[in-house]
Design a protein around this motif. Structure first.
Motif, short mmCIF file in Angstrom:
data_model
loop_
_atom_site.label_atom_id
_atom_site.label_comp_id
_atom_site.label_asym_id
_atom_site.label_seq_id
_atom_site.Cartn_x
_atom_site.Cartn_y
_atom_site.Cartn_z
N LEU A 74 0.83 -1.21 0.00
CA LEU A 74 0.00 0.00 0.00
C LEU A 74 0.86 1.26 0.00
CD1 LEU A 74 -2.89 -0.90 2.49
CD2 LEU A 74 -3.06 -0.52 0.03
N THR A 75 1.93 1.24 0.75
CA THR A 75 2.83 2.41 0.82
C THR A 75 3.48 2.67 -0.54
OG1 THR A 75 3.27 1.96 3.16
CG2 THR A 75 4.82 3.38 1.98
N LEU A 76 3.92 1.57 -1.19
CA LEU A 76 4.55 1.73 -2.51
C LEU A 76 3.55 2.27 -3.54
CD1 LEU A 76 6.75 -1.53 -2.67
CD2 LEU A 76 7.50 0.84 -2.31
N ALA A 77 2.33 1.82 -3.48
CA ALA A 77 1.32 2.29 -4.43
C ALA A 77 1.03 3.78 -4.24
CB ALA A 77 0.03 1.47 -4.25
N GLN A 78 0.98 4.23 -2.99
CA GLN A 78 0.74 5.64 -2.73
C GLN A 78 1.90 6.51 -3.22
OE1 GLN A 78 -2.10 7.11 -1.56
NE2 GLN A 78 -1.01 9.01 -2.13
N LYS A 79 3.14 5.98 -3.07
CA LYS A 79 4.30 6.72 -3.54
C LYS A 79 4.30 6.83 -5.06
CE LYS A 79 7.40 5.89 0.36
NZ LYS A 79 8.70 5.31 0.80
N GLN A 80 3.81 5.80 -5.74
CA GLN A 80 3.73 5.86 -7.20
C GLN A 80 2.73 6.94 -7.65
OE1 GLN A 80 2.80 1.89 -8.48
NE2 GLN A 80 4.91 1.14 -8.25
#
Length: 364
Positions: A133-139
């Motif tokens: 979830l954190t990686l998706a938000q950063k993208q």
């Protein structure tokens, strides 16, 4: 013997200090009311030398020396082929920047969709890891930054196009005000540019409204009255009298000539007057207060002093004065005098100070 007595009488009077002239004249007080001729110069009310704002070649010159022009009228057309190429290149950059912006917005939409699906799935425990979830938000954040960058690049490219298109308007040179073309300095085919060293293309002057610049001597500055009408003449029309209104005062003296420049507003509807003429102005000499005046013959000038002879209790009193302007048979006197003082009308230094003044009948 009789002839000898007649010759000795004036000498005897002179030795005693008696005046042979019995006429006395009063010192009078009045304001100065006269005009003096002052040289002046006629200037255009407005004048401008037109220069090119952009580099280019002169394609057409629509006016010539002596042409009467109106404000906004087209005067010169320039051509600049390289400017069209610059505009085409800038427009292609706008298209490329717009394509990059659309691509970035598509990538942002995809990243936002992925992030939203993962957030929905994460509602079920154990389906999606927290790190994912954190990686998706950063993208999503990275995609938004790219979109903002591409939007700024697209706006900058469009601004460059607008600037170049605005410069196209500079290829057409128009009249800034109503006037007359007084000089033409360029012809078709000439290369012109915005450099300070380039010569002017045209000179335009407004001659329907003129300025008459009058250098007023320091002694006459106190009599300047704003709004007063002043007459003048020019050699080109010796039998005609023109007039203007005192409109602008320099309020400072020229250190070399000790004069103050005063401008008259003159309407030149029939075009008789022209800039560069040297008129003779009938300048009104006025004093802000009353001055003292005496007959010209009452003022005695010697190598040592200038004076009048005042009747002081029947005795001659020499009063030092300075002479001012003249008006008719009177001269302005500046000294220890007051209105009503009686002075000898035909004075001479043979009338000694302190000598008795006798009023005698004139001989027949």
């Amino acid at each position: 013997m009789m002839r000898l007595k007649i010759l000795l009488i004036p000498a005897l009077y002179a030795s005693l200090g008696w005046s042979q002239t019995s006429d006395l004249a009063p010192i009078v007080s009045k304001t100065v009311s006269q005009t003096v001729d002052l040289p002046a110069e006629i200037w255009p009310y407005l004048t401008v030398s037109l220069h090119a704002k952009v580099a280019g070649y002169v394609e057409r010159v629509l006016v010539d020396r002596g042409s009467v022009v109106k404000e906004g009228e087209m005067l010169i057309e320039l051509t600049a082929p390289e400017m069209q190429a610059q505009i085409a290149e800038a427009e292609s950059k706008v298209q490329a920047a717009e394509a990059d912006r659309l691509q970035a917005e598509a990538q942002l939409a995809a990243a936002q969709s992925t992030n939203q699906r993962m957030a929905e799935a994460a509602k079920t425990p154990g389906v999606v890891a927290g790190n994912d979830l954190t990686l998706a938000q950063k993208q999503v954040d990275a995609a938004e930054a790219v979109v903002n960058s591409r939007q700024k690049a697209s706006a900058a490219a469009q601004s460059a196009v607008n600037a170049l298109q605005a410069m196209l308007a500079y290829l057409k040179i128009a009249a800034p005000f109503d006037g007359v073309v007084t000089d033409r300095l360029v012809h078709p085919g000439a290369l012109v540019g915005p450099g300070g060293g380039d010569p002017a293309l045209l000179v335009i002057q407004q001659v329907s409204h003129l300025r008459v610049v009058v250098p007023v001597p320091e002694a006459d500055v106190g009599g300047i009255i704003p709004g007063a009408r002043v007459a003048f003449g020019v050699p080109a029309f010796p039998r005609r009298t023109f007039s203007g209104t005192i409109a602008r005062i320099a309020h400072a003296l020229d250190q070399k000539t000790r004069t103050m420049s005063v401008e008259l507003d003159v309407m030149n509807g029939d075009g008789a007057l022209a800039p560069g003429m040297y008129p003779s102005v009938k300048w009104p000499v006025r004093s802000p207060r009353a001055q003292l005046w005496a007959p010209k013959s009452s003022v005695v000038t010697t190598t040592e002093r200038t004076f009048v002879i005042r009747n002081h209790s029947g005795r001659a009193e020499w009063v030092d004065v300075k002479k001012g302007v003249t008006e008719g048979d009177l001269v302005e006197v500046i000294g220890d005098l007051k209105p009503g003082d009686m002075v000898v009308r035909r004075a001479t230094d043979e009338i000694r100070e302190g000598a008795p003044i006798r009023v005698a009948a004139k001989p027949k």
